[in-house]
Design an enzyme around this catalytic site. Structure first.
Site, PDB file in Angstrom:
ATOM      1  N   TYR A 299       0.817  -1.213   0.000  1.00 25.38           N
ATOM      2  CA  TYR A 299       0.000   0.000   0.000  1.00 25.38           C
ATOM      3  C   TYR A 299       0.852   1.266   0.000  1.00 25.38           C
ATOM      4  O   TYR A 299       0.363   2.359  -0.283  1.00 25.38           O
ATOM      5  CB  TYR A 299      -0.945   0.028   1.214  1.00 25.38           C
ATOM      6  CG  TYR A 299      -2.071  -0.991   1.144  1.00 25.38           C
ATOM      7  CD1 TYR A 299      -2.206  -1.855   0.068  1.00 25.38           C
ATOM      8  CD2 TYR A 299      -3.004  -1.091   2.168  1.00 25.38           C
ATOM      9  CE1 TYR A 299      -3.222  -2.783   0.004  1.00 25.38           C
ATOM     10  CE2 TYR A 299      -4.029  -2.018   2.113  1.00 25.38           C
ATOM     11  CZ  TYR A 299      -4.139  -2.862   1.034  1.00 25.38           C
ATOM     12  OH  TYR A 299      -5.149  -3.789   0.978  1.00 25.38           O
TER      13      TYR A 299
ATOM     14  N   ASP B 257      -3.446 -18.064   0.776  1.00 25.44           N
ATOM     15  CA  ASP B 257      -4.620 -18.682   0.147  1.00 25.44           C
ATOM     16  C   ASP B 257      -5.184 -19.780   1.047  1.00 25.44           C
ATOM     17  O   ASP B 257      -6.394 -19.897   1.236  1.00 25.44           O
ATOM     18  CB  ASP B 257      -4.285 -19.216  -1.256  1.00 25.44           C
ATOM     19  CG  ASP B 257      -2.938 -19.889  -1.349  1.00 25.44           C
ATOM     20  OD1 ASP B 257      -2.134 -19.775  -0.386  1.00 25.44           O
ATOM     21  OD2 ASP B 257      -2.667 -20.553  -2.366  1.00 25.44           O
TER      22      ASP B 257
ATOM     23  N   ASP C 218      -5.572  -6.841   5.618  1.00 27.85           N
ATOM     24  CA  ASP C 218      -6.764  -6.074   5.254  1.00 27.85           C
ATOM     25  C   ASP C 218      -7.882  -7.034   4.839  1.00 27.85           C
ATOM     26  O   ASP C 218      -9.030  -6.952   5.314  1.00 27.85           O
ATOM     27  CB  ASP C 218      -6.382  -5.149   4.079  1.00 27.85           C
ATOM     28  CG  ASP C 218      -7.457  -4.133   3.754  1.00 27.85           C
ATOM     29  OD1 ASP C 218      -8.456  -4.075   4.472  1.00 27.85           O
ATOM     30  OD2 ASP C 218      -7.290  -3.407   2.757  1.00 27.85           O
TER      31      ASP C 218
ATOM     32  N   ASP D 143     -11.191  -8.641   7.415  1.00 21.92           N
ATOM     33  CA  ASP D 143     -12.602  -8.413   7.066  1.00 21.92           C
ATOM     34  C   ASP D 143     -13.353  -9.737   6.969  1.00 21.92           C
ATOM     35  O   ASP D 143     -14.498  -9.852   7.425  1.00 21.92           O
ATOM     36  CB  ASP D 143     -12.713  -7.668   5.733  1.00 21.92           C
ATOM     37  CG  ASP D 143     -12.820  -6.162   5.936  1.00 21.92           C
ATOM     38  OD1 ASP D 143     -12.452  -5.696   7.031  1.00 21.92           O
ATOM     39  OD2 ASP D 143     -13.267  -5.472   5.008  1.00 21.92           O
TER      40      ASP D 143
END
Ligand code: NAD
Length: 361
Positions: free
Chosen positions: A141, A224, A248, A252
Site C-alpha cells: 500500500y 490462500d 486487510d 474483514d
C-alpha cells in the site's frame, strides 16, 4: 500514574456510541480507582464543520500527548462532495500516520450467545476468539515505485511494489508474539513465501523472532490456505500476523464470520504500546441520532485500550465479562436482535453494562 485518554466522538453514530464507552470509563474511574483523565476533541466531519479541516492541529497535539485515543467513527453523506484531501476519512489516516500506528489489532470474537448471527454453522464459530495482527504502515500500500504509466505505443502499465524491511517485519512479529503471551500462546504467520521473495523474508524473520519466544508456538501458512482455513475451521487460530494487504482482506473475512459488525473492536498501536481504539464499523449515518446503534464494539474497544495501552488487564476482563452477562440477560440492540430476546437502545445497553460491572463487585 494518571493516564490521559483523548476522546474523539467523530460523526454519525460516533457521539452516541462513544458516550456509552465514556460511561464505562467514568464508572471505572469513580468506583474502581482507575487513574485516568479524559478530554474530548473534534475529528472528521465534526472538525470540518468547526474548523474547516478534518484533523485540526489542536486535536493532533492532544492525540500526540495522550496515552491512548478512543475514536467513534468519521464520515457521512454531508461531507462526500468535498475534495478527497479534506474529507473526514483524512482525519483518521492523518492520526494513524502521525501517531506511527504500525500494528493493527483486529479481533474476531463471537460471543456464544450470538452464534446464530454467523453465516457459518454455530458449532464452527461459537466462542470464536481470533486476533489478527496486521502490519499497517508498510507493504504494497505504500511501496515505491507505484502508479500508472503510458508507453510510447499508448499502452498503460500499472505498478505497485511490495516492500518490507527486516525491521518492519521484526517489530510487527514482536507485537504479535507479545500479545500471544497474553492469550493462548500460538502465532500463525501468514505469507506467500512460495511465490513472493518479500514474504520469504517475512517468513525468515518471523522464524527468527519466534526463537526469542520459546513459550509461544509459531506456525506458518500461505495466505490462500489461511483464507480457506478461516472459513473451514476458524477456531484453530489464536493470533495471526501478516502483511498490510493480506491482513486487510483476512481481517474483514474473519470479522464477518461473527456476523455482527456492531460487536467488533479494534486497536492500532505504535512501538511503545500507545494506541488508537475504535469499533471496526463506520459512522452508520442511516441510523444516527435514533438511539438504536450498538455501542458494544466501542465499549469492547475500551477493554482493548485497558489491556494493551493502559496496563489494566483486570479492568479489561471486567468489561468483557459484563458484556457477556448483559447478552446472557437477553438484552439486544436491533442489529443483534433475535426471537425471544429483549430489544433495547444504545443508552440502555451502555447502562446495562455498567450495572453488570457493578454487580461483579
Ligand atoms: P458502516 O459501518 O457505517 O455501516 C454499515 C451498516 O452497518 C449500516 O447498515 C449501519 O447501519 C450498520 N451499522 C454499523 N455500525 C453499527 C452499529 N454500531 N450498530 C448497529 N448497526 C451498525 O459503513 P458504511 O455505511 O459503508 O459507511 C458509512 C460512513 O462511515 C461512510 O462515510 C464511511 O466513509 C464511514 N466509515 C468510517 C469508518 C471509520 O471511521 N473507521 C469506517 C468505515 C466507514
Amino acid at each position: 500514574m494518571t493516564k490521559h485518554i483523548l476522546i474523539l466522538p467523530g460523526d454519525g453514530i460516533g457521539p452516541e456510541i462513544v458516550a456509552e464507552a465514556v460511561k464505562i470509563l467514568t464508572y471505572l474511574r469513580d468506583t474502581a480507582g482507575l487513574a485516568i483523565t479524559m478530554e474530548e476533541a473534534p475529528v472528521g466531519g465534526a472538525a470540518i464543520d468547526a474548523t474547516g479541516v478534518p484533523l485540526p492541529d489542536a486535536t493532533l497535539d492532544l492525540a500526540l500527548q495522550a496515552d491512548a485515543v478512543l475514536l467513534g467513527a468519521v464520515g457521512g453523506p454531508k461531507w462526500e462532495p468535498l475534495p478527497i484531501a479534506i474529507r473526514p476519512e483524512k482525519g483518521l489516516l492523518g492520526l494513524r500516520d502521525q501517531l506511527e500506528l504500525f500494528a493493527n489489532l483486529r479481533p474476531a470474537i463471537l460471543y456464544p450467545q450470538l452464534a446464530a448471527a454467523s453465516s457459518l454453522k454455530p458449532e464452527l464459530v461459537a466462542g470464536l476468539d481470533i486476533l489478527i495482527v496486521r502490519e499497517l504502515t508498510g507493504g504494497i500500500y505504500f511501496g515505491q515505485p507505484r502508479g500508472v504509466t503510458t508507453g510510447e505505443d499508448g499502452t498503460r502499465t500499472g505498478v505497485n511494489t511490495l516492500v518490507y524491511s527486516e525491521s518492519e517485519i521484526r517489530r510487527i512479529c514482536e507485537t504479535a508474539f507479545d500479545i500471544a503471551r497474553q492469550r493462548n500462546r500460538r502465532v500463525c504467520s501468514v505469507d506467500k513465501a512460495n511465490i513472493l521473495e518479500c514474504t520469504e523474508l517475512w517468513r525468515t524473520v518471523a522464524t527468527e523472532v519466534g526463537t526469542e519466544y520459546p513459550d509461544v508456538t509459531l506456525s506458518h501458512m500461505y495466505v490462500d490456505n489461511a483464507a480457506m482455513q478461516l472459513i473451514r475451521e476458524p477456531k484453530q487460530f489464536d493470533v495471526m500476523v501478516t502483511t498490510n494487504m493480506f491482513g486487510d482482506i483476512l481481517s474483514d473475512a474473519a470479522a464477518m464470520l461473527t456476523g455482527s459488525i456492531g460487536m467488533l473492536p479494534s486497536a492500532s498501536l505504535d512501538a511503545t504500546g500507545k494506541g488508537m481504539y475504535e469499533p471496526i464499523h463506520g459512522s452508520a449515518p442511516n441510523i444516527a441520532g435514533q438511539d438504536i446503534a450498538n455501542p458494544l464494539a466501542t465499549i469492547l474497544s475500551v477493554a482493548m485500550m485497558l489491556r494493551y495501552s493502559l496496563g489494566e488487564p483486570t479492568a479489561a476482563e471486567r468489561i468483557e465479562h459484563a458484556v457477556s452477562t448483559v447478552l446472557d440477560q437477553g438484552l439486544r440492540t436491533a442489529d443483534i436482535m433475535s426471537p425471544g430476546m429483549r430489544r433495547g437502545g444504545t443508552a440502555e445497553m451502555g447502562d446495562a453494562v455498567v450495572v453488570a460491572m457493578d454487580s461483579q463487585v
